[in-house]
Design a protein around this motif. Structure first.
Motif, PDB file in Angstrom:
ATOM      1  N   VAL A   1       0.856  -1.185   0.000  1.00  0.00           N
ATOM      2  CA  VAL A   1       0.000   0.000   0.000  1.00  0.00           C
ATOM      3  C   VAL A   1       0.891   1.233   0.000  1.00  0.00           C
ATOM      4  CG1 VAL A   1      -0.165   0.054   2.527  1.00  0.00           C
ATOM      5  CG2 VAL A   1      -1.990   1.070   1.142  1.00  0.00           C
ATOM      6  N   GLN A   2       0.385   2.306  -0.565  1.00  0.00           N
ATOM      7  CA  GLN A   2       1.139   3.553  -0.559  1.00  0.00           C
ATOM      8  C   GLN A   2       1.010   4.246   0.796  1.00  0.00           C
ATOM      9  OE1 GLN A   2      -0.282   5.837  -3.946  1.00  0.00           O
ATOM     10  NE2 GLN A   2       1.406   5.077  -5.203  1.00  0.00           N
ATOM     11  N   ALA A   3       1.978   5.057   1.108  1.00  0.00           N
ATOM     12  CA  ALA A   3       1.924   5.842   2.341  1.00  0.00           C
ATOM     13  C   ALA A   3       0.625   6.645   2.388  1.00  0.00           C
ATOM     14  CB  ALA A   3       3.123   6.763   2.431  1.00  0.00           C
ATOM     15  N   GLY A   4       0.013   6.659   3.552  1.00  0.00           N
ATOM     16  CA  GLY A   4      -1.267   7.323   3.717  1.00  0.00           C
ATOM     17  C   GLY A   4      -2.454   6.419   3.507  1.00  0.00           C
ATOM     18  N   GLY A   5      -2.208   5.234   2.995  1.00  0.00           N
ATOM     19  CA  GLY A   5      -3.272   4.299   2.713  1.00  0.00           C
ATOM     20  C   GLY A   5      -3.686   3.487   3.928  1.00  0.00           C
ATOM     21  N   SER A   6      -4.562   2.515   3.685  1.00  0.00           N
ATOM     22  CA  SER A   6      -5.134   1.708   4.760  1.00  0.00           C
ATOM     23  C   SER A   6      -5.104   0.232   4.399  1.00  0.00           C
ATOM     24  CB  SER A   6      -6.591   2.116   5.016  1.00  0.00           C
ATOM     25  OG  SER A   6      -6.673   3.471   5.409  1.00  0.00           O
ATOM     26  N   LEU A   7      -5.042  -0.583   5.427  1.00  0.00           N
ATOM     27  CA  LEU A   7      -5.168  -2.032   5.300  1.00  0.00           C
ATOM     28  C   LEU A   7      -5.910  -2.557   6.519  1.00  0.00           C
ATOM     29  CD1 LEU A   7      -1.677  -3.350   4.079  1.00  0.00           C
ATOM     30  CD2 LEU A   7      -3.831  -3.482   2.829  1.00  0.00           C
ATOM     31  N   ARG A   8      -6.561  -3.687   6.356  1.00  0.00           N
ATOM     32  CA  ARG A   8      -7.222  -4.352   7.479  1.00  0.00           C
ATOM     33  C   ARG A   8      -6.707  -5.775   7.564  1.00  0.00           C
ATOM     34  NH1 ARG A   8     -13.354  -6.559   8.084  1.00  0.00           N
ATOM     35  NH2 ARG A   8     -13.740  -6.013  10.275  1.00  0.00           N
ATOM     36  N   LEU A   9      -6.099  -6.092   8.669  1.00  0.00           N
ATOM     37  CA  LEU A   9      -5.613  -7.441   8.908  1.00  0.00           C
ATOM     38  C   LEU A   9      -6.660  -8.224   9.694  1.00  0.00           C
ATOM     39  CD1 LEU A   9      -1.922  -6.727   9.979  1.00  0.00           C
ATOM     40  CD2 LEU A   9      -2.889  -6.942   7.673  1.00  0.00           C
ATOM     41  N   SER A  10      -6.705  -9.520   9.436  1.00  0.00           N
ATOM     42  CA  SER A  10      -7.597 -10.413  10.164  1.00  0.00           C
ATOM     43  C   SER A  10      -6.796 -11.557  10.748  1.00  0.00           C
ATOM     44  CB  SER A  10      -8.680 -10.978   9.235  1.00  0.00           C
ATOM     45  OG  SER A  10      -9.471  -9.956   8.685  1.00  0.00           O
ATOM     46  N   CYS A  11      -7.262 -12.076  11.849  1.00  0.00           N
ATOM     47  CA  CYS A  11      -6.639 -13.237  12.481  1.00  0.00           C
ATOM     48  C   CYS A  11      -7.756 -14.143  12.967  1.00  0.00           C
ATOM     49  CB  CYS A  11      -5.741 -12.809  13.622  1.00  0.00           C
ATOM     50  SG  CYS A  11      -5.019 -14.158  14.568  1.00  0.00           S
ATOM     51  N   ALA A  12      -7.918 -15.266  12.306  1.00  0.00           N
ATOM     52  CA  ALA A  12      -8.966 -16.217  12.650  1.00  0.00           C
ATOM     53  C   ALA A  12      -8.403 -17.284  13.570  1.00  0.00           C
ATOM     54  CB  ALA A  12      -9.527 -16.842  11.383  1.00  0.00           C
ATOM     55  N   ALA A  13      -9.118 -17.550  14.650  1.00  0.00           N
ATOM     56  CA  ALA A  13      -8.684 -18.536  15.633  1.00  0.00           C
ATOM     57  C   ALA A  13      -9.551 -19.775  15.570  1.00  0.00           C
ATOM     58  CB  ALA A  13      -8.738 -17.936  17.033  1.00  0.00           C
ATOM     59  N   SER A  14      -8.945 -20.907  15.828  1.00  0.00           N
ATOM     60  CA  SER A  14      -9.688 -22.151  15.943  1.00  0.00           C
ATOM     61  C   SER A  14      -9.152 -22.917  17.143  1.00  0.00           C
ATOM     62  CB  SER A  14      -9.556 -22.987  14.669  1.00  0.00           C
ATOM     63  OG  SER A  14      -8.197 -23.284  14.400  1.00  0.00           O
ATOM     64  N   GLY A  15     -10.060 -23.608  17.823  1.00  0.00           N
ATOM     65  CA  GLY A  15      -9.679 -24.316  19.032  1.00  0.00           C
ATOM     66  C   GLY A  15      -9.725 -23.389  20.226  1.00  0.00           C
TER      67      GLY A  15
END
Length: 116
Positions: free
Chosen positions: A11-25
Motif C-alpha cells: 500500500v502507498q503511504a497514507g493508505g489503509s489495510l485491514r488485517l484479520s486473524c482467525a482462531a480455531s480451538g
C-alpha cells in the motif's frame, strides 16, 4: 489454539489495510489477543492488544484500531494513515493477560509493505 493471519499487502503511504486473524480451538472470547510486528533487522514489537478494552503502542496510537468479533473467532487490525516505517511482518498472538506478553500461540504472519 491455531491462528491464521491474513490481509497484508502493498500500500502507498497514507493508505489503509485491514488485517484479520482467525482462531480455531479453545475459547476465543476468553483470550486476550494481540498484534505484533517485526521489521527487517529489528526485534518483534507489540502493536495492539484487546480483550474487553484496547491498548496500543505509542507509534500506532490514533492510526490503528484493534477489534474482535467473538462470534467469528476473529481479531482485526485496522491500519490507517500508514507510513513506510509500518512496513513489517504482522503477527497475531494470544496474550498471557492484559498488558502482558504473548503466549506460545502465534499466527504465521502477514507481510505489510508501505511504499513512500
Amino acid at each position: 489454539v491455531q491462528l491464521q493471519a491474513s490481509g497484508g499487502g502493498l500500500v502507498q503511504a497514507g493508505g489503509s489495510l485491514r488485517l484479520s486473524c482467525a482462531a480455531s480451538g479453545g475459547t476465543f472470547s476468553s483470550y486476550n489477543m494481540g498484534w505484533f510486528r517485526q521489521a527487517p533487522g529489528k526485534e518483534r514489537e507489540f502493536v495492539a492488544g484487546i480483550k474487553w478494552i484496547t491498548y496500543y503502542a505509542d507509534s500506532v496510537k490514533g492510526r490503528f484500531t484493534i477489534s474482535r468479533d467473538n462470534a467469528k473467532n476473529t481479531v482485526y487490525l485496522e491500519m490507517n494513515s500508514l507510513k513506510p516505517e509500518d512496513t513489517a511482518v504482522y503477527y497475531c498472538a494470544v496474550l498471557k493477560g492484559y498488558g502482558l506478553g504473548p503466549t506460545d500461540y502465534w499466527g504465521q504472519g502477514t507481510q505489510v509493505t508501505v511504499s513512500s
